[in-house]
Design an enzyme around this catalytic site. Structure first.
Site, short mmCIF file in Angstrom:
data_model
loop_
_atom_site.label_atom_id
_atom_site.label_comp_id
_atom_site.label_asym_id
_atom_site.label_seq_id
_atom_site.Cartn_x
_atom_site.Cartn_y
_atom_site.Cartn_z
N TYR A 185 0.86 -1.19 0.00
CA TYR A 185 0.00 0.00 0.00
C TYR A 185 0.90 1.24 0.00
CZ TYR A 185 -4.34 2.54 0.69
OH TYR A 185 -5.41 3.37 0.53
N LYS A 229 -19.89 -20.77 -10.54
CA LYS A 229 -19.17 -20.59 -11.80
C LYS A 229 -17.76 -20.09 -11.53
CE LYS A 229 -19.65 -20.94 -16.29
NZ LYS A 229 -20.78 -20.41 -17.06
#
Length: 757
Positions: A43, A98
């Site tokens: 970060y 999926k």
């Protein structure tokens, strides 16, 4: 063939989706986050560097973020499976599923997105505005005709692959099957006559793709519930059906099938009759793909035609048209070349890749699913099976090459052979093997003894084993107690076979057999009678010995070594083999086998050598190439110690044997054995790659290792699997879950033919 579709209770389905963590997907970081420096790089301030690089060139997002391996699965829930319009949130379990398939079959990270709108323009606007986040978009369960409009517009407006699997997935797999069926029957696609039942997303896409393969437009008769789609028809027509309107006097599906070479069914159960099948051309090709029940069953077809090639959408018949053969590998190839779209040429390439793979000899993992026989290209094998581990290295290169040839690839692949090798490293042969194990068990239907039949977890496991079609379970216990447990667990009365050892008609036979075995080992006949009456492991083992059952699972209520001694009281080792326990550990796509995890507490050099031989034999029999590492706290003598000397003795024993055909090395520390670059420090090592069979210096080391891996790294541990007994017995751990018991029962059922047949 009767249906062998797995069944389960509503509560079992809810438990699967809710425990131990709600849902089926989660995020895992790919970079270390253990120090302040790690956080600074991940970060602020380190993240500013890739931010500025992407600001200058947006394509750098593929290099510095997960975009290049990320697909969004997007739906509005207007056509969920066969359930209809239930809304976007109801579609979330399907979309998560999926996403799981993307990861399992092609190592593609995926996230589900549910869009709360039925307005096509609103849906398009929403997805377009966030679409560049991902490397590709898989549209799913969107009602017709909006699905056509949405996909077409998003393909135009986004610069990434957009693929509506409900349309194209079935079409690609069916096309692969048709290519091979025409090859077998001596047909040319440009000459065939095709009748299509169902003018929805899948039906229209199938017709469109076979046109692209060379079937003339005038040879395709598209039918919906109104009849044939012909030029001049106005009833229930739209722009998408109109594209398939042809000049013909035929008006019904019955007429369309007269003389047809091919039938493609994407409609509903019962849409086709036997008379329609009789009217088709010689050697008809019939793809009845409606789910869950086909337009006409294979049994009904075979009753009137013995020359038909048949495919369905069902897993319990040959030639299953299964979308999972397509979309993971199509996206894999598209992502790897950073394709701007998935075009018709890429779909055709995928179809030809699948057709080609079906003509090749199958590996052991696939053969395991076919009742001991190796399937070969022919009428009952024109489409590969979903658990063929070669799919990931075979199909994506075809797709990637088509993308490069048609100019939609941003990043062409310079070395296709190297790309195939990279894809192979993504595959997980263990998962493929386990699916093959289950498929084979469904075929052979072995009788498996669940020795502790009064235990709730065992009853549930036996019921699940039966409902999944894995075999015939037999519960050992007192009828009243077992039936009470069944009622408490919600298991229907009479659904499971129960045998009371004390009351069994075979009790005298087992007693005589066991007394003959033990009479010179201090046992009186009354002692043996008591064992047969009261010890369910002994009774179950006698069933196996006498051929009254095929395998046994036990261990839930007693220690492993006690259960093993019970079984060994009746059963002998396989001649020339050692009895060992071996665990399979699967973690992040990597699979290792650990032995001995359950039998010999402190093995000496000869025992360690035998453990290695038996483990390598077993690993090889399930399709892996064994690379054996004898583990120790030392590596090649540094530092020396008593246990290390036992390990070095085992290696020396193998060195003197002429018939060892597997790689082995040791003594080695675990980090060295699993490091693919260990040869840089130890160039004399005989291992050609990281070890996948780890022979532990003692049981405590093996047990601690597997339990740590399972508890701390979320690894999947299967076993310990008991190897080397003349009949297959698997012993669960105390307090094993229902899933653990079912897995071990399945391995016992599989083991009957593969090890003991």
């Amino acid at each position: 063939m009767t249906s062998k579709r797995p069944s389960f209770t509503d509560q079992e389905a809810l438990d699967f989706h809710s425990k131990p963590t709600a849902g089926k997907i989660s995020m895992a970081p790919t970079k270390p986050m253990g120090t302040q420096r790690d956080l600074s790089l991940a970060y602020s301030p380190g993240v500013a560097v890739p931010v500025l690089a992407i600001a200058e060139d947006e394509d750098k997002a593929y290099d510095y973020t997960s975009k290049g391996n990320m697909v969004a699965v997007i739906s509005n829930g207007t056509a969920i499976l066969g359930l209809g319009d239930l809304g976007p949130m109801a579609s979330k379990p399907v979309m998560e599923g999926k996403s799981v398939l993307f990861k399992r079959f092609a190592d593609i990270d995926s996230i589900d997105i549910e869009v709360n709108t039925k307005d096509a323009d609103d849906f398009i606007r929403t997805v377009r505005n966030i679409g560049d986040t991902w490397g590709g978009i898989n549209l799913e369960d969107i009602g017709s005709p909006d699905c056509f409009i949405i996909e077409s517009r998003l393909r135009e407006e986004l610069d990434i692959p957009v693929f509506h699997d409900d349309q194209h997935g079935t079409a690609i797999i069916a096309a692969a099957g048709l290519i091979n069926a025409c090859h077998i029957t001596g047909r040319d696609l440009k000459d065939v006559k095709v009748a299509v039942s169902g003018a929805g997303a899948a039906g229209l896409s199938c017709a469109g793709l076979i046109r692209h393969l060379g079937v003339p437009a005038e040879n395709i008769l598209m039918c919906d519930s109104t009849g044939v789609v012909y030029e001049g028809r106005t009833e229930r027509m739209d722009q998408f059906k109109s594209a398939f309107a042809v000049k013909t006097a035929k008006r019904t599906l019955t007429e369309a099938m007269e003389g047809a070479d091919i039938f493609l069914g994407l409609s509903a159960k019962g849409a086709v009759t036997q008379d329609m099948v009789k009217a088709m051309a010689p050697n008809p090709i019939i793809f009845a793909m409606a789910n869950p029940d086909p337009e006409i069953t294979p049994e009904e077809i075979k009753a009137v035609r013995d020359d038909a090639i048949i495919a369905t959408g069902r897993s319990d018949y040959p030639n299953q048209v299964n979308n999972v053969l397509g979309f993971p590998y199509i996206f894999r190839g598209a992502l790897d070349v950073r394709a701007r779209s998935i075009n018709e040429e890429m779909k055709v390439a995928a179809a030809y890749a699948l057709a080609e793979l079906a003509r090749e000899d199958v590996p052991d993992e696939v053969a395991a699913a076919y009742h001991g026989s190796r399937p070969t290209f022919g009428r009952d094998y024109i489409i590969p099976t979903p658990f063929d581990p070669r799919l990931i290295s075979h199909v994506p290169p075809f797709v990637a090459q088509a993308a490069m040839d048609t100019g939609v690839a941003r990043k062409p692949i310079p070395d296709m052979d190297a790309y195939r090798a990279q894809l192979k490293r993504r595959s997980d042969p263990a998962a493929a093997f386990l699916e093959g194990v289950q498929a084979r068990c469904k075929e052979v239907q072995r009788r498996i003894v669940f020795a502790e039949g009064e235990e709730p977890s065992v009853v549930r496991a036996a019921y699940s084993f039966k409902n999944q079609g894995l075999g015939h379970p037999i519960l050992i216990g007192r009828e009243a107690q077992v039936e009470q447990t069944m009622e408490m667990m919600g298991v229907p009365a009479g659904s499971l076979e129960i045998i009371n050892a004390r009351l069994s008609d075979n009790n005298p036979v087992y007693t005589d057999m066991l007394y003959a075995r033990l009479q010179r080992e201090g046992y009186l006949k009354r002692d043996v009678q008591r064992l047969v009456n009261n010890d369910r492991n002994v009774f179950g083992s006698c069933m196996l010995k006498n051929g009254d059952a095929d395998g046994m699972v036990t261990g839930v209520t007693r220690n492993y070594d006690v259960a093993l001694k019970d079984a060994q009281m009746v059963l002998d080792p396989i001649p020339g083999q050692a009895v060992i326990g071996m665990s399979m550990v699967i973690n992040r796509g990597k699979t290792v086998f650990i032995a001995d995890t359950s039998v010999t507490e402190l093995p000496g050099g000869p025992e360690l050598a035998n453990i290695a031989i038996e483990a390598a034999r077993a690993v090889q029999s399930v399709g892996f190439v064994p690379r054996v590492a004898f583990l120790s706290y030392s590596t090649f003598g540094n530092p020396m110690g008593e246990r290390g000397e036992k390990v070095r003795e085992a290696v020396a024993i193998l060195d003197k044997m002429d018939d060892i055909e597997f790689e082995y090395e040791g003594d080695m520390a675990a980090d060295v054995a699993l490091n693919p670059n260990h040869w840089m420090l130890y160039p004399f090592s005989r291992l050609s790659g990281p070890a996948n069979v780890l022979v532990m210096p003692a049981i405590h080391a093996a047990s601690i290792s597997t339990k740590l891996l399972e508890s701390m790294s979320r690894a999947t541990v299967i076993g310990p699997m008991l190897l080397g007994l003349e009949k297959p017995v698997q012993i669960a751990s105390l307090g094993a879950t229902v899933g653990d018991i079912v897995n071990l029962a399945t391995i016992a059922a599989y083991d009957v033919d593969d090890v003991h047949g």
